[in-house]
Design a protein around this motif. Sequence first.
Motif, mmCIF file in Angstrom:
data_model
loop_
_atom_site.group_PDB
_atom_site.id
_atom_site.type_symbol
_atom_site.label_atom_id
_atom_site.label_comp_id
_atom_site.label_asym_id
_atom_site.label_seq_id
_atom_site.Cartn_x
_atom_site.Cartn_y
_atom_site.Cartn_z
ATOM 1 N N GLU A 1 -20.352 19.449 30.055
ATOM 2 C CA GLU A 1 -20.407 19.423 28.857
ATOM 3 C C GLU A 1 -18.850 19.144 29.086
ATOM 4 O O GLU A 1 -17.982 19.041 28.266
ATOM 5 C CB GLU A 1 -20.483 20.708 28.221
ATOM 6 C CG GLU A 1 -20.997 21.867 27.817
ATOM 7 C CD GLU A 1 -21.481 23.278 27.733
ATOM 8 O OE1 GLU A 1 -22.100 23.802 27.220
ATOM 9 O OE2 GLU A 1 -20.923 23.837 28.997
ATOM 10 N N LYS B 1 -17.727 25.964 21.309
ATOM 11 C CA LYS B 1 -18.645 26.345 22.201
ATOM 12 C C LYS B 1 -19.014 27.779 20.969
ATOM 13 O O LYS B 1 -20.656 27.789 21.416
ATOM 14 C CB LYS B 1 -19.138 26.266 23.757
ATOM 15 C CG LYS B 1 -19.967 26.868 23.975
ATOM 16 C CD LYS B 1 -19.709 26.385 25.378
ATOM 17 C CE LYS B 1 -21.669 26.821 26.113
ATOM 18 N NZ LYS B 1 -21.160 26.296 27.435
ATOM 19 N N ASN B 2 -18.365 28.592 21.736
ATOM 20 C CA ASN B 2 -18.471 30.232 20.672
ATOM 21 C C ASN B 2 -18.357 30.023 19.528
ATOM 22 O O ASN B 2 -19.073 31.402 19.146
ATOM 23 C CB ASN B 2 -17.889 30.691 21.793
ATOM 24 C CG ASN B 2 -18.001 31.211 23.227
ATOM 25 O OD1 ASN B 2 -19.125 30.478 23.858
ATOM 26 N ND2 ASN B 2 -16.760 31.318 23.651
ATOM 27 N N GLY C 1 -21.456 25.250 18.578
ATOM 28 C CA GLY C 1 -21.825 26.421 19.490
ATOM 29 C C GLY C 1 -23.534 26.650 18.829
ATOM 30 O O GLY C 1 -24.827 26.475 19.249
ATOM 31 N N CYS C 2 -23.627 27.222 17.302
ATOM 32 C CA CYS C 2 -25.058 27.040 16.482
ATOM 33 C C CYS C 2 -23.887 26.914 14.797
ATOM 34 O O CYS C 2 -23.345 26.816 14.451
ATOM 35 C CB CYS C 2 -25.147 29.356 16.173
ATOM 36 S SG CYS C 2 -26.208 29.414 15.339
ATOM 37 N N ASN D 1 -26.522 20.541 23.308
ATOM 38 C CA ASN D 1 -25.982 21.782 24.148
ATOM 39 C C ASN D 1 -25.833 23.320 22.843
ATOM 40 O O ASN D 1 -26.371 24.121 22.330
ATOM 41 C CB ASN D 1 -25.258 22.085 24.131
ATOM 42 C CG ASN D 1 -24.981 21.310 25.557
ATOM 43 O OD1 ASN D 1 -26.211 21.603 26.063
ATOM 44 N ND2 ASN D 1 -24.263 20.758 26.424
#
Length: 435
Positions: free
Chosen positions: A42, A64-65, A90-91, A134
């Motif tokens: 990453e 990322k979070n 992240g999502c 990812n």
Amino acid sequence: MEKELVKEIAELRKLLHEKENKLAALRREKEILQSYGLSNNEVCKYSRQILIPEINIKGQVKIKNSSVLIVGAGGLGCPSALYLAGAGVGCIGIVDYDDVEVNNLHRQLLFTEDNIGTPKVDAAAEFITRLNRNVKIIPYKLQLSSSNALQVIENYDIVLDCTDNVATRYLLNDACVLSGKPLVSGSALKFEGQLTVYNYKGPCYRCIFPTPPAPYTVTNCGDGGVVGAAVGTIGLLQALEALKIILEMPGVLTRRLLLFDGTETTFRNIKLRPKNLNCAICGNNRTIHKLIDYEQFCGAKANDKNPDLKILRDDERVTVEDYHKMYNSQLTPHILIDVRSPEEFEICQIKNSINVPFTEIEKDGCLALIEAEVNKRQQEDDIVEVFVLCRRGNDSQNAVKRLQKYFDNPNVKIRDIEGGIHAWSRKFDPLFPIY
């Protein structure tokens, strides 16, 4: 024999040493991951943005979070999703009720011709997963409504409004206010675009637009057209604003409206009024405490697919089948006015129709042209039949209303053709493209 044994032992020692090195590397990577929240891969993947002081390792971990919901996988949503995924969000949730069509491909670049007929959210999820495994992609093949919006939105940090209709804008605004989520709102038409951030240290959409516009005054890209690069520009900027919010950076586009003109390649910022203390959804004494019926509130559907206005009486309209009979029999002399744009009229046209664009129909020159045709027909017949045609039977109804006021003559009978040129193509002339 002894030499072979020594050689075999050496090779085993070499393999053991290599495995020990790999194990040590994995341990170091685990330590880095535990310390910084990022793996070596990453760090390498996002290194070019980690090097930016405003981001660095801590900012990349925030990205990322984070989670972002994109509502609308069209010309705005596709580039937004692409660059948010590339940045390492992240999502990403993607909401869209539609399937891929050939007319999407010039601007919705997550899709290819092989995707035509498949759900947009599935095609987008597949493309983004290939770009960055990812990132967790959650597709929602549904139309957001008052019954499901809050349940979806509450799972995300930020919402991107990448839709193309007013009812959904109000729905998303109210849902974001009630759930405390920032709303990054974009729109584009032709060569132009707009962008702002609502409900983030500033006003919400209702603060600026407390009442919706009349349905017939709103033009979407399906009717007005849009340049792919122009809508893509706004979609990219929506992704940028979302990243700035995630990173808690200054300069987020709140209390400002960005106007983009692609013909001149200019950007302008307009200052928006501050939060309205009397706003119905976010004011001090708010009157809206739950999601309402937004189609009823706006007087229009909560989607951009073939709006179906009904503003004329049945006797002021004629079906495309009945008009086709009159057209073929020639027993009913009449005037056919096509109120589509000159560009649409050039694509296809019914023989002997007169092109008077809807946007020009009340101008003196156009009214004089129509009046001259009516006067010419009145020399032959007492009753003059005037039929108005558009793309899908919406603008034609408004045109009929305007012409009725002008002619205010019982001997001039003005009606529109239901379904417009699309209905004509489906029923009688498949060589006419349904665009």
